[in-house]
Scaffold this motif. Structure first.
Motif, PDB file in Angstrom:
ATOM      1  N   SER A  17       0.917  -1.207  -0.052  1.00 38.20           N
ATOM      2  CA  SER A  17       0.153   0.094  -0.075  1.00 38.20           C
ATOM      3  C   SER A  17       0.678   1.382  -0.009  1.00 38.20           C
ATOM      4  O   SER A  17       1.871   1.209   0.708  1.00 38.20           O
ATOM      5  N   VAL A  49      -7.426   7.968 -12.890  1.00 38.20           N
ATOM      6  CA  VAL A  49      -7.487   7.035 -11.870  1.00 38.20           C
ATOM      7  C   VAL A  49      -8.757   7.145 -11.090  1.00 38.20           C
ATOM      8  O   VAL A  49      -9.429   6.037 -10.828  1.00 38.20           O
ATOM      9  N   TYR A  60     -14.098   6.136 -10.053  1.00 38.51           N
ATOM     10  CA  TYR A  60     -12.595   5.522 -10.177  1.00 38.51           C
ATOM     11  C   TYR A  60     -12.721   4.590 -11.742  1.00 38.51           C
ATOM     12  O   TYR A  60     -13.744   4.119 -12.227  1.00 38.51           O
ATOM     13  N   SER A  63      -9.867  -0.386 -13.544  1.00 44.42           N
ATOM     14  CA  SER A  63      -8.808  -1.246 -13.005  1.00 44.42           C
ATOM     15  C   SER A  63      -8.508  -0.957 -11.582  1.00 44.42           C
ATOM     16  O   SER A  63      -7.553  -1.653 -11.173  1.00 44.42           O
ATOM     17  N   VAL A  64      -8.835   0.230 -10.876  1.00 40.12           N
ATOM     18  CA  VAL A  64      -8.518   0.719  -9.559  1.00 40.12           C
ATOM     19  C   VAL A  64      -9.625   0.234  -8.427  1.00 40.12           C
ATOM     20  O   VAL A  64      -9.395   0.541  -7.182  1.00 40.12           O
ATOM     21  N   LYS A  65     -10.851  -0.013  -9.045  1.00 38.66           N
ATOM     22  CA  LYS A  65     -12.017  -0.016  -8.140  1.00 38.66           C
ATOM     23  C   LYS A  65     -11.698  -1.091  -6.882  1.00 38.66           C
ATOM     24  O   LYS A  65     -11.425  -2.177  -7.408  1.00 38.66           O
ATOM     25  N   ARG A  67      -9.806  -1.136  -4.937  1.00 37.49           N
ATOM     26  CA  ARG A  67      -8.214  -1.101  -4.378  1.00 37.49           C
ATOM     27  C   ARG A  67      -7.674   0.336  -3.990  1.00 37.49           C
ATOM     28  O   ARG A  67      -6.801   0.501  -3.007  1.00 37.49           O
ATOM     29  N   PHE A  68      -8.158   1.189  -4.692  1.00 39.81           N
ATOM     30  CA  PHE A  68      -7.858   2.582  -4.447  1.00 39.81           C
ATOM     31  C   PHE A  68      -9.036   3.499  -4.076  1.00 39.81           C
ATOM     32  O   PHE A  68     -10.203   3.180  -4.064  1.00 39.81           O
ATOM     33  N   MET A  83      -3.735   3.693  -1.886  1.00 42.06           N
ATOM     34  CA  MET A  83      -3.575   2.748  -2.910  1.00 42.06           C
ATOM     35  C   MET A  83      -3.333   1.501  -2.160  1.00 42.06           C
ATOM     36  O   MET A  83      -2.288   1.488  -1.160  1.00 42.06           O
ATOM     37  N   LEU A  86      -1.701  -3.080  -4.277  1.00 41.09           N
ATOM     38  CA  LEU A  86      -0.879  -2.787  -5.471  1.00 41.09           C
ATOM     39  C   LEU A  86      -0.249  -3.925  -6.452  1.00 41.09           C
ATOM     40  O   LEU A  86      -0.075  -4.958  -6.110  1.00 41.09           O
ATOM     41  N   ASP A  90       0.116  -1.156 -11.669  1.00 37.82           N
ATOM     42  CA  ASP A  90      -0.163   0.197 -11.064  1.00 37.82           C
ATOM     43  C   ASP A  90       1.178   1.168 -11.274  1.00 37.82           C
ATOM     44  O   ASP A  90       1.260   2.302 -10.763  1.00 37.82           O
ATOM     45  N   TYR A  94       2.319   9.311 -11.138  1.00 36.66           N
ATOM     46  CA  TYR A  94       0.892   9.878 -10.714  1.00 36.66           C
ATOM     47  C   TYR A  94       0.729  11.366 -10.770  1.00 36.66           C
ATOM     48  O   TYR A  94       1.627  12.071  -9.962  1.00 36.66           O
TER      49      TYR A  94
END
Length: 115
Positions: A17, A49, A60, A63-65, A67-68, A83, A86, A90, A94
């Motif tokens: 994370s 992102v 979101y 790809s990150v729903k 998780r972020f 995040m 990971l 990723d 950023y």
């Protein structure tokens, strides 16, 4: 004039994370939308992102729903990207983004996910 300064990037192992922070100078309250974008490779387009409105509504990338998590603290003029879980994909630079009466970008912070 608004300046955005990101921090919190670095090297992390897969499954780890990181929390990114974006501190805004100037009039933060006028920023309707705050967001994090990333560029995964030189020459590749930046992709959205996560985004958060002044009212706290979030969006979101698929790809990150899950998780972020994006959040904002108006009292501290800061937006965060937590995040978790990971993945190597990723890995990216950023960028913090803010839109109000004008559009602003931060300078970017590198996130590398590797064992």
């Amino acid at each position: 004039q608004v300046q955005l300064v990101e921090s919190g990037g670095g090297l992390v192992q897969p499954g780890g994370s990181l929390r990114l922070s974006c501190a805004a100078s100037g009039s933060f309250f006028s920023m309707n939308n705050m967001a994090w974008y990333r560029r995964q490779a030189p020459g590749k387009q930046r992709e959205l992102v996560a985004q958060i409105t002044s009212g706290g509504r979030t969006v979101y990338a698929d790809s990150v729903k899950g998780r972020f998590t994006i959040s904002r603290d108006n009292a501290k003029n800061t937006v965060y990207l937590q995040m978790s879980s990971l993945l190597p994909e990723d890995t990216a630079v950023y960028y913090c983004f803010a839109a109000g009466t004008a559009v602003y970008w931060g300078q970017g912070t590198q996130v590398t996910v590797s064992s």
